[in-house]
Design a protein around this motif. Structure first.
Motif, mmCIF file in Angstrom:
data_model
loop_
_atom_site.group_PDB
_atom_site.id
_atom_site.type_symbol
_atom_site.label_atom_id
_atom_site.label_comp_id
_atom_site.label_asym_id
_atom_site.label_seq_id
_atom_site.Cartn_x
_atom_site.Cartn_y
_atom_site.Cartn_z
ATOM 1 N N THR A 30 0.855 -1.185 0.000
ATOM 2 C CA THR A 30 0.000 0.000 0.000
ATOM 3 C C THR A 30 0.889 1.232 0.000
ATOM 4 O O THR A 30 1.819 1.340 0.798
ATOM 5 N N TYR A 31 0.607 2.151 -0.913
ATOM 6 C CA TYR A 31 1.414 3.358 -1.049
ATOM 7 C C TYR A 31 0.544 4.576 -0.788
ATOM 8 O O TYR A 31 -0.575 4.681 -1.304
ATOM 9 N N GLN A 32 1.063 5.505 0.031
ATOM 10 C CA GLN A 32 0.354 6.759 0.284
ATOM 11 C C GLN A 32 0.846 7.827 -0.682
ATOM 12 O O GLN A 32 2.038 8.108 -0.758
ATOM 13 N N VAL A 33 -0.068 8.395 -1.431
ATOM 14 C CA VAL A 33 0.260 9.387 -2.455
ATOM 15 C C VAL A 33 0.886 10.616 -1.796
ATOM 16 O O VAL A 33 0.392 11.126 -0.786
ATOM 17 N N GLN A 34 1.988 11.080 -2.401
ATOM 18 C CA GLN A 34 2.706 12.252 -1.919
ATOM 19 C C GLN A 34 2.399 13.463 -2.808
ATOM 20 O O GLN A 34 2.001 13.302 -3.971
ATOM 21 N N PRO A 35 2.566 14.675 -2.272
ATOM 22 C CA PRO A 35 2.361 15.871 -3.109
ATOM 23 C C PRO A 35 3.211 15.814 -4.377
ATOM 24 O O PRO A 35 4.397 15.505 -4.315
ATOM 25 N N GLY A 36 2.599 16.098 -5.509
ATOM 26 C CA GLY A 36 3.315 16.090 -6.773
ATOM 27 C C GLY A 36 3.294 14.753 -7.498
ATOM 28 O O GLY A 36 3.751 14.653 -8.639
ATOM 29 N N ASP A 37 2.781 13.707 -6.844
ATOM 30 C CA ASP A 37 2.728 12.384 -7.476
ATOM 31 C C ASP A 37 1.745 12.367 -8.637
ATOM 32 O O ASP A 37 0.737 13.092 -8.647
ATOM 33 N N ILE A 42 4.089 6.880 -10.052
ATOM 34 C CA ILE A 42 3.933 5.765 -9.118
ATOM 35 C C ILE A 42 4.108 4.432 -9.837
ATOM 36 O O ILE A 42 4.760 3.515 -9.332
ATOM 37 N N ALA A 43 3.517 4.315 -11.024
ATOM 38 C CA ALA A 43 3.674 3.076 -11.790
ATOM 39 C C ALA A 43 5.129 2.817 -12.120
ATOM 40 O O ALA A 43 5.626 1.689 -12.001
ATOM 41 N N ARG A 44 5.843 3.865 -12.523
ATOM 42 C CA ARG A 44 7.261 3.733 -12.842
ATOM 43 C C ARG A 44 8.062 3.352 -11.602
ATOM 44 O O ARG A 44 8.956 2.508 -11.662
ATOM 45 N N ARG A 45 7.715 3.955 -10.481
ATOM 46 C CA ARG A 45 8.443 3.728 -9.237
ATOM 47 C C ARG A 45 8.356 2.281 -8.789
ATOM 48 O O ARG A 45 9.308 1.720 -8.260
ATOM 49 N N PHE A 46 7.185 1.638 -9.017
ATOM 50 C CA PHE A 46 6.979 0.290 -8.514
ATOM 51 C C PHE A 46 6.942 -0.768 -9.611
ATOM 52 O O PHE A 46 6.562 -1.920 -9.358
ATOM 53 N N GLY A 47 7.336 -0.397 -10.822
ATOM 54 C CA GLY A 47 7.475 -1.389 -11.880
ATOM 55 C C GLY A 47 6.161 -1.999 -12.331
ATOM 56 O O GLY A 47 6.087 -3.189 -12.632
ATOM 57 N N THR A 48 5.098 -1.203 -12.375
ATOM 58 C CA THR A 48 3.810 -1.704 -12.842
ATOM 59 C C THR A 48 3.260 -0.728 -13.882
ATOM 60 O O THR A 48 4.017 0.065 -14.439
ATOM 61 N N SER A 49 1.972 -0.789 -14.169
ATOM 62 C CA SER A 49 1.389 0.103 -15.176
ATOM 63 C C SER A 49 0.269 0.942 -14.566
ATOM 64 O O SER A 49 -0.287 0.614 -13.517
ATOM 65 N N ILE A 50 -0.057 2.026 -15.250
ATOM 66 C CA ILE A 50 -1.139 2.902 -14.799
ATOM 67 C C ILE A 50 -2.458 2.133 -14.769
ATOM 68 O O ILE A 50 -3.239 2.222 -13.805
ATOM 69 N N LYS A 69 -4.421 6.491 -0.320
ATOM 70 C CA LYS A 69 -3.696 5.226 -0.259
ATOM 71 C C LYS A 69 -4.064 4.353 -1.453
ATOM 72 O O LYS A 69 -5.251 4.142 -1.728
ATOM 73 N N LEU A 70 -3.038 3.903 -2.148
ATOM 74 C CA LEU A 70 -3.235 3.077 -3.332
ATOM 75 C C LEU A 70 -2.661 1.687 -3.091
ATOM 76 O O LEU A 70 -1.567 1.537 -2.534
ATOM 77 N N TYR A 71 -3.385 0.688 -3.527
ATOM 78 C CA TYR A 71 -2.891 -0.682 -3.467
ATOM 79 C C TYR A 71 -2.057 -0.960 -4.705
ATOM 80 O O TYR A 71 -2.523 -0.813 -5.839
ATOM 81 N N ILE A 72 -0.803 -1.322 -4.482
ATOM 82 C CA ILE A 72 0.089 -1.677 -5.594
ATOM 83 C C ILE A 72 0.114 -3.184 -5.659
ATOM 84 O O ILE A 72 0.635 -3.861 -4.762
ATOM 85 N N PRO A 73 -0.483 -3.787 -6.683
ATOM 86 C CA PRO A 73 -0.680 -5.243 -6.704
ATOM 87 C C PRO A 73 0.611 -6.018 -6.841
ATOM 88 O O PRO A 73 1.633 -5.514 -7.293
#
Length: 333
Positions: A30-37, A42-50, A69-73
């Motif tokens: 689970t990732y908490q969105v930061q200002p400017g995200d 986020i997809a690039r950061r965690f190696g997934t897709s939009i 809060k976003l779930y990164i599968p």
């Protein structure tokens, strides 16, 4: 020497091809969105897709907000390596060492990663020269700058002692090309070269570029601080750029042929290419790089409170060797 260099460059290119052929994946979290995200960052950061993030979070559009809060599968295959024992090995080692270390590791085959104090702001020192030079590369690729464009040295704004060779020869009014300055900033960690580049494009523009790549801790309160995770993000961006641009491959080659090799490469066997960028301010040895072994990986280490710089760089080398040995064992089995 020329033949050895060509073989090294060829191996680097082949290793990059190998990395491209293997899909990257990210561990569920689970990732908490930061200002400017943005979803792209986020997809690039965690190696997934939009699309994967949107589907798993029931998002109808691309709008997200700070604090969300976003779930990164979980995209890791069932037979992916278990790095928990390796992480504990490094944690146990660092527990016996003075100072504080931030570490981030990413396997470039599975995309799995782990961190130790990975989001702790720590002195970036000269590792910041990597995203700066990468930014210049992007501007050239976009046609906004030209490698043969010359910058004029102004000692009042550009002079700095410490690392580099320009301090011994450059004079006010001397002109140096962007190609020369970027090469010196990486291979000799030249402070004057970096200052000229930073002053030319602007620190704010560099910060915006770093944030666009997914960097979270970017010059907070004007300080040259970063995190191990952010530095790994910039390394991944350099790898991605090198996939499609020969200048990106040249950047990695410069990183593999720098004059400072007290950290990550120190204990790596000869013949294994290590593209890295060291940094040092008193009490804070740092090194960030890619080890192109049989199973390539990213490793970044920042630190603070390390009174003995030689010991600090030796600790970085030890961490890199632990990672390398583990990866080589995986490649053999």
């Amino acid at each position: 020497m020329f033949r050895r260099h060509n073989r090294k460059l060829l191996f680097l290119v082949l290793a990059l091809v190998a990395v491209i052929l293997f899909p990257l994946a990210a561990l569920a979290m689970t990732y908490q969105v930061q200002p400017g995200d943005s979803l792209w960052q986020i997809a690039r950061r965690f190696g997934t897709s939009i699309d994967v993030i949107k589907i798993n979070n029931n998002l109808s559009g691309d709008t997200i907000y700070p604090g969300q809060k976003l779930y990164i599968p979980d995209g890791v295959p069932a037979n992916a390596p278990d790095y928990s024992s390796l992480k504990k090995q490094i944690e146990d080692f660092l527990a016996t060492q003075p100072g504080t270390y931030g570490v981030y590791f990413k396997d470039l085959i599975s995309g799995q990663s782990f961190g130790i104090n990975a989001d702790m702001p720590l002195p970036a020192a000269s590792t910041v020269k990597l995203p700066t030079v990468l930014f210049i590369n992007h501007l050239v690729a976009q046609g906004k700058l030209d490698w043969q464009q010359k910058l004029v040295y102004n000692s009042a704004a550009d002079y700095q002692g410490g690392s580099g060779i320009l301090q011994f020869s450059v004079k006010d009014g001397d002109k140096l090309t962007l190609r020369t300055l970027t090469t010196l900033a990486i291979t000799t960690s030249d402070n004057i070269a970096y200052n000229m580049l930073r002053n030319f494009v602007g620190k704010g523009s560099i910060a915006s570029f770093m944030q666009s790549l997914g960097g979270q801790t970017v010059f907070p309160d004007g300080q040259n601080l970063s995190t191990a995770r952010d530095m790994a993000t910039y390394l991944q961006a350099a790898l991605d750029f090198a996939k499609t641009n020969p200048d990106g491959r040249r950047l990695l080659d410069d990183m593999a042929n720098g004059i400072y090799n007290e950290g990550i490469p120190l204990m790596i066997p000869a013949g294994v290419t290590v593209a890295h960028k060291e940094g040092f301010v008193w009490g804070s040895p740092a090194d960030v790089g890619v080890v192109f072994g049989s199973r390539p990986f990213i490793v970044t280490v920042l630190s603070q409170g390390v009174e003995d710089p030689d010991h600090g760089f030796a600790n970085i080398a030890t961490i890199a060797k632990m990672l390398y040995d583990y990866q080589e064992n995986l490649a053999r089995n």
